[in-house]
Motif scaffolding. Structure first.
Motif, PDB file in Angstrom:
ATOM      1  N   VAL A  59      45.908  31.532  55.070  1.00 37.03           N
ATOM      2  CA  VAL A  59      45.454  32.808  54.510  1.00 37.03           C
ATOM      3  C   VAL A  59      45.233  32.652  53.006  1.00 37.03           C
ATOM      4  N   CYS A  60      44.057  33.098  52.551  1.00 42.40           N
ATOM      5  CA  CYS A  60      43.735  33.052  51.118  1.00 42.40           C
ATOM      6  C   CYS A  60      43.369  34.454  50.658  1.00 42.40           C
ATOM      7  N   ARG A  61      43.464  34.643  49.358  1.00 44.45           N
ATOM      8  CA  ARG A  61      43.165  35.968  48.805  1.00 44.45           C
ATOM      9  C   ARG A  61      42.349  35.834  47.528  1.00 44.45           C
ATOM     10  N   LEU A  62      41.484  36.791  47.304  1.00 49.19           N
ATOM     11  CA  LEU A  62      40.730  36.848  46.052  1.00 49.19           C
ATOM     12  C   LEU A  62      41.571  37.613  45.036  1.00 49.19           C
ATOM     13  N   LEU A  63      41.856  36.981  43.916  1.00 50.58           N
ATOM     14  CA  LEU A  63      42.583  37.685  42.855  1.00 50.58           C
ATOM     15  C   LEU A  63      42.387  36.983  41.523  1.00 50.58           C
ATOM     16  N   ASP A  64      42.804  37.679  40.466  1.00 50.74           N
ATOM     17  CA  ASP A  64      42.758  37.103  39.118  1.00 50.74           C
ATOM     18  C   ASP A  64      44.041  36.292  38.954  1.00 50.74           C
ATOM     19  N   TYR A  65      43.926  34.967  39.105  1.00 44.73           N
ATOM     20  CA  TYR A  65      45.130  34.116  39.143  1.00 44.73           C
ATOM     21  C   TYR A  65      45.867  34.094  37.808  1.00 44.73           C
ATOM     22  N   GLY A  66      45.104  34.154  36.705  1.00 48.42           N
ATOM     23  CA  GLY A  66      45.737  34.164  35.378  1.00 48.42           C
ATOM     24  C   GLY A  66      46.649  35.379  35.226  1.00 48.42           C
ATOM     25  N   ARG A  67      46.142  36.538  35.656  1.00 50.39           N
ATOM     26  CA  ARG A  67      46.933  37.764  35.563  1.00 50.39           C
ATOM     27  C   ARG A  67      48.145  37.687  36.499  1.00 50.39           C
ATOM     28  N   PHE A  68      47.900  37.154  37.702  1.00 52.67           N
ATOM     29  CA  PHE A  68      48.988  37.015  38.669  1.00 52.67           C
ATOM     30  C   PHE A  68      50.105  36.133  38.113  1.00 52.67           C
ATOM     31  N   ARG A  69      49.709  35.013  37.484  1.00 53.65           N
ATOM     32  CA  ARG A  69      50.723  34.110  36.901  1.00 53.65           C
ATOM     33  C   ARG A  69      51.490  34.807  35.791  1.00 53.65           C
ATOM     34  N   TYR A  70      50.779  35.600  34.983  1.00 44.98           N
ATOM     35  CA  TYR A  70      51.434  36.337  33.896  1.00 44.98           C
ATOM     36  C   TYR A  70      52.486  37.295  34.471  1.00 44.98           C
ATOM     37  N   GLU A  71      52.105  38.036  35.527  1.00 42.09           N
ATOM     38  CA  GLU A  71      53.038  38.986  36.143  1.00 42.09           C
ATOM     39  C   GLU A  71      54.255  38.266  36.727  1.00 42.09           C
ATOM     40  N   GLN A  72      54.005  37.093  37.317  1.00 34.96           N
ATOM     41  CA  GLN A  72      55.114  36.301  37.868  1.00 34.96           C
ATOM     42  C   GLN A  72      56.079  35.882  36.760  1.00 34.96           C
ATOM     43  N   GLN A  73      55.526  35.446  35.626  1.00 35.77           N
ATOM     44  CA  GLN A  73      56.366  35.034  34.489  1.00 35.77           C
ATOM     45  C   GLN A  73      57.204  36.203  33.991  1.00 35.77           C
ATOM     46  N   GLN A  74      56.576  37.404  33.935  1.00 30.68           N
ATOM     47  CA  GLN A  74      57.311  38.589  33.495  1.00 30.68           C
ATOM     48  C   GLN A  74      58.457  38.898  34.450  1.00 30.68           C
ATOM     49  N   ASN A  75      58.187  38.764  35.762  1.00 30.56           N
ATOM     50  CA  ASN A  75      59.231  38.999  36.764  1.00 30.56           C
ATOM     51  C   ASN A  75      60.374  38.009  36.616  1.00 30.56           C
ATOM     52  N   GLU A  76      60.017  36.736  36.390  1.00 34.25           N
ATOM     53  CA  GLU A  76      61.045  35.700  36.214  1.00 34.25           C
ATOM     54  C   GLU A  76      61.900  35.997  34.986  1.00 34.25           C
ATOM     55  N   LYS A  77      61.230  36.431  33.903  1.00 32.27           N
ATOM     56  CA  LYS A  77      61.945  36.753  32.666  1.00 32.27           C
ATOM     57  C   LYS A  77      62.938  37.882  32.917  1.00 32.27           C
TER      58      LYS A  77
END
Length: 199
Positions: A59-77
């Motif tokens: 399964v693949c998805r269309l998304l803005d990967y840069g934004r997704f990575r940023y949100e992931q980093q914020q969650n990790e923080k």
């Protein structure tokens, strides 16, 4: 940041012939050729991200990967911050403590509790003081009563060697979970491709 990049194959890293595609708004596009999905992503200025490699087809998805990575980093923080707030701080009292010292140390305990930390309050006994554990208990009860508005004892005081300990935990309401992206939910749904197809 590197972990995230390794977890999800993006664009040219996706080497399978066909995928099940989910659109940018979470809608089911269906099973299509990876090349076509890649073209769709380019046209929309987005990335093609594999969110469930175990599914057949993946399964693949269309998304803005840069934004997704940023949100992931914020969650990790945020998670790291929360983990730090679970530290257990320690404050030591003596059996013969005067009011000024008691108030100062209780003030420290209050500050730690306000910051969301657990606090281990220790009464240190010297020599014959150990034969009067009730004196230590009295101080711990006084600490608990003084801080009842912000914290509560986790259990009853316990003796350990020459010390008597009590853990105070903050009463503050737990930090509400931040709105997470819908990708984790998508991954869970993707684990059951049959359900995804019927959706």
């Amino acid at each position: 940041m590197m972990n995230i990049a390794k977890e999800h194959k993006v664009n040219e890293q996706i080497r399978v012939r066909q995928i099940r595609l989910i659109g940018a708004e979470g809608e089911q596009v269906g099973i299509i050729d990876t090349r076509d999905a890649m073209n769709m992503a380019r046209e929309k200025g987005m990335d093609l991200v594999m969110v469930s490699p175990q599914a057949v087809p993946p399964v693949c998805r269309l998304l803005d990967y840069g934004r997704f990575r940023y949100e992931q980093q914020q969650n990790e923080k945020e998670n790291r911050k929360r983990a730090r707030s679970q530290e257990v701080k320690a404050i030591k009292f003596r059996v013969k403590i005067d009011d000024h010292d008691f108030n100062t140390k209780t003030g420290h305990v209050r500050r730690f509790l306000e910051e969301g930390h657990k606090v281990k309050v220790t009464i240190m006994f010297r020599g014959r003081e150990r034969t009067h554990p009730e004196l230590g208990e009295r101080i711990l009860v006084r600490v608990a009563e003084t801080l009842a508005d912000i914290g509560a004892p986790e259990g009853t005081p316990s003796m350990m060697g020459m010390d008597m300990n009590m853990i105070m935990t903050p009463k503050a309401a737990p930090v509400p979970k931040k709105e997470r992206g819908d990708l984790p939910a998508l991954e869970a749904a993707a684990a059951d491709p049959g359900a995804a197809a019927s959706a």
